[in-house]
Enzyme design. Structure first.
Site, PDB file in Angstrom:
ATOM      1  N   LYS A 127       2.358   2.592   2.182  1.00  0.00           N
ATOM      2  CA  LYS A 127       2.057   3.435   3.362  1.00  0.00           C
ATOM      3  C   LYS A 127       3.179   3.235   4.375  1.00  0.00           C
ATOM      4  CE  LYS A 127      -3.044   3.639   3.562  1.00  0.00           C
ATOM      5  NZ  LYS A 127      -4.213   3.401   4.437  1.00  0.00           N
ATOM      6  N   LYS A 135       0.831  -1.223   0.000  1.00  0.00           N
ATOM      7  CA  LYS A 135       0.000   0.000   0.000  1.00  0.00           C
ATOM      8  C   LYS A 135       0.859   1.265   0.000  1.00  0.00           C
ATOM      9  CE  LYS A 135      -2.844  -1.543   3.516  1.00  0.00           C
ATOM     10  NZ  LYS A 135      -4.001  -1.419   4.426  1.00  0.00           N
TER      11      LYS A 135
HETATM   12  N1  C2G Z   1     -12.472   4.841   7.201  1.00  0.00           N
HETATM   13  C1  C2G Z   1     -13.695   5.501   7.307  1.00  0.00           C
HETATM   14  N2  C2G Z   1     -13.720   6.846   7.317  1.00  0.00           N
HETATM   15  C2  C2G Z   1     -12.571   7.563   7.258  1.00  0.00           C
HETATM   16  C3  C2G Z   1     -11.326   6.900   7.174  1.00  0.00           C
HETATM   17  C4  C2G Z   1     -11.298   5.518   7.147  1.00  0.00           C
HETATM   18  O1  C2G Z   1     -14.759   4.858   7.368  1.00  0.00           O
HETATM   19  N3  C2G Z   1     -12.646   8.923   7.273  1.00  0.00           N
HETATM   20  C5  C2G Z   1     -12.481   3.363   7.173  1.00  0.00           C
HETATM   21  C6  C2G Z   1     -11.896   2.792   5.884  1.00  0.00           C
HETATM   22  O2  C2G Z   1     -12.883   2.765   4.858  1.00  0.00           O
HETATM   23  C7  C2G Z   1     -11.498   1.381   6.334  1.00  0.00           C
HETATM   24  C8  C2G Z   1     -11.083   1.600   7.802  1.00  0.00           C
HETATM   25  O3  C2G Z   1     -11.652   2.868   8.210  1.00  0.00           O
HETATM   26  O4  C2G Z   1     -12.630   0.506   6.287  1.00  0.00           O
HETATM   27  C9  C2G Z   1      -9.577   1.643   7.979  1.00  0.00           C
HETATM   28  O5  C2G Z   1      -9.059   2.647   7.138  1.00  0.00           O
HETATM   29  P1  C2G Z   1      -7.504   2.545   6.693  1.00  0.00           P
HETATM   30  O6  C2G Z   1      -6.676   2.312   7.894  1.00  0.00           O
HETATM   31  O7  C2G Z   1      -7.228   3.665   5.767  1.00  0.00           O
HETATM   32  O8  C2G Z   1      -7.543   1.165   5.881  1.00  0.00           O
HETATM   33  P2  C2G Z   1      -7.053   0.922   4.388  1.00  0.00           P
HETATM   34  O9  C2G Z   1      -5.700   1.473   4.194  1.00  0.00           O
HETATM   35  O10 C2G Z   1      -8.152   1.325   3.509  1.00  0.00           O
HETATM   36  O11 C2G Z   1      -6.840  -0.684   4.394  1.00  0.00           O
HETATM   37  O12 C2G Z   1      -7.433  -5.128   2.880  1.00  0.00           O
HETATM   38  C10 C2G Z   1      -8.056  -3.877   3.105  1.00  0.00           C
HETATM   39  C11 C2G Z   1      -7.067  -2.833   3.526  1.00  0.00           C
HETATM   40  O13 C2G Z   1      -6.231  -3.300   4.567  1.00  0.00           O
HETATM   41  C12 C2G Z   1      -7.807  -1.573   3.967  1.00  0.00           C
END
Ligand code: C2G
Length: 132
Positions: A47, A45
């Site tokens: 990240k 990712k």
């Molecule tokens: N999320 C949300 N609202 C936000 C930010 C994040 O609802 N303002 C949700 C994302 O949609 C996700 C969860 O919080 O369901 C975690 O977000 P992230 O840590 O950014 O996860 P991500 O990098 O999208 O990783 O296999 C799937 C991945 O691991 C998802």
């Protein structure tokens, strides 16, 4: 017991994450969070997390909605995780809408919830950088 699973990085934990976890828990009695490892985040990712996996895991484990935290090490593990943990419902924010519908084929309910607007880890980092 209805079991729910969700996946994510959860770095710089914020209220958007908490909103997601709270709503995910409403789909069952037991919520598993598959937390992206530092390696998965970087390799897959691009990240670079501020907090390490262990630190992010500790924070998630302190949240009342979360019952178990397991490592997310690759994109492919969702099928086996859902089978291994007898998951009834898979929940993700709707930025992932449609991406994991294949889990329906193994009898898992797939739910995409609206993201919380105006907040993201990226936004937090850029806001803080501007304040310097
Ligand atoms: N999320 C949300 N609202 C936000 C930010 C994040 O609802 N303002 C949700 C994302 O949609 C996700 C969860 O919080 O369901 C975690 O977000 P992230 O840590 O950014 O996860 P991500 O990098 O999208 O990783 O296999 C799937 C991945 O691991 C998802």
């Amino acid at each position: 017991m209805k079991r729910v699973i969700t996946y994510g990085t959860y770095d710089l934990l914020h209220y958007g994450h908490i909103n997601l976890l709270r709503r995910a828990k409403e789909y069952g009695d037991y919520l598993i969070v598959a937390l992206s490892t530092d390696e998965f985040n970087w390799d897959q990712k691009q990240k670079k997390c501020y907090f390490t996996y262990e630190e992010r895991k500790k924070m998630l484990e302190s949240i009342r909605y979360v019952d178990l935290v397991i490592p997310e090490e690759n994109w492919e593990q969702k099928k086996t995780d859902c089978a291994l943990y007898h998951v009834d419902t898979f929940v993700m924010g709707d930025d992932w809408k449609g991406k994991f519908d294949f889990l329906k084929e193994q009898g898992v309910e797939v739910v995409y919830l609206p993201r919380t607007p105006e907040i993201s880890t990226t936004q937090i980092k850029s806001d803080l950088a501007e304040r310097k």
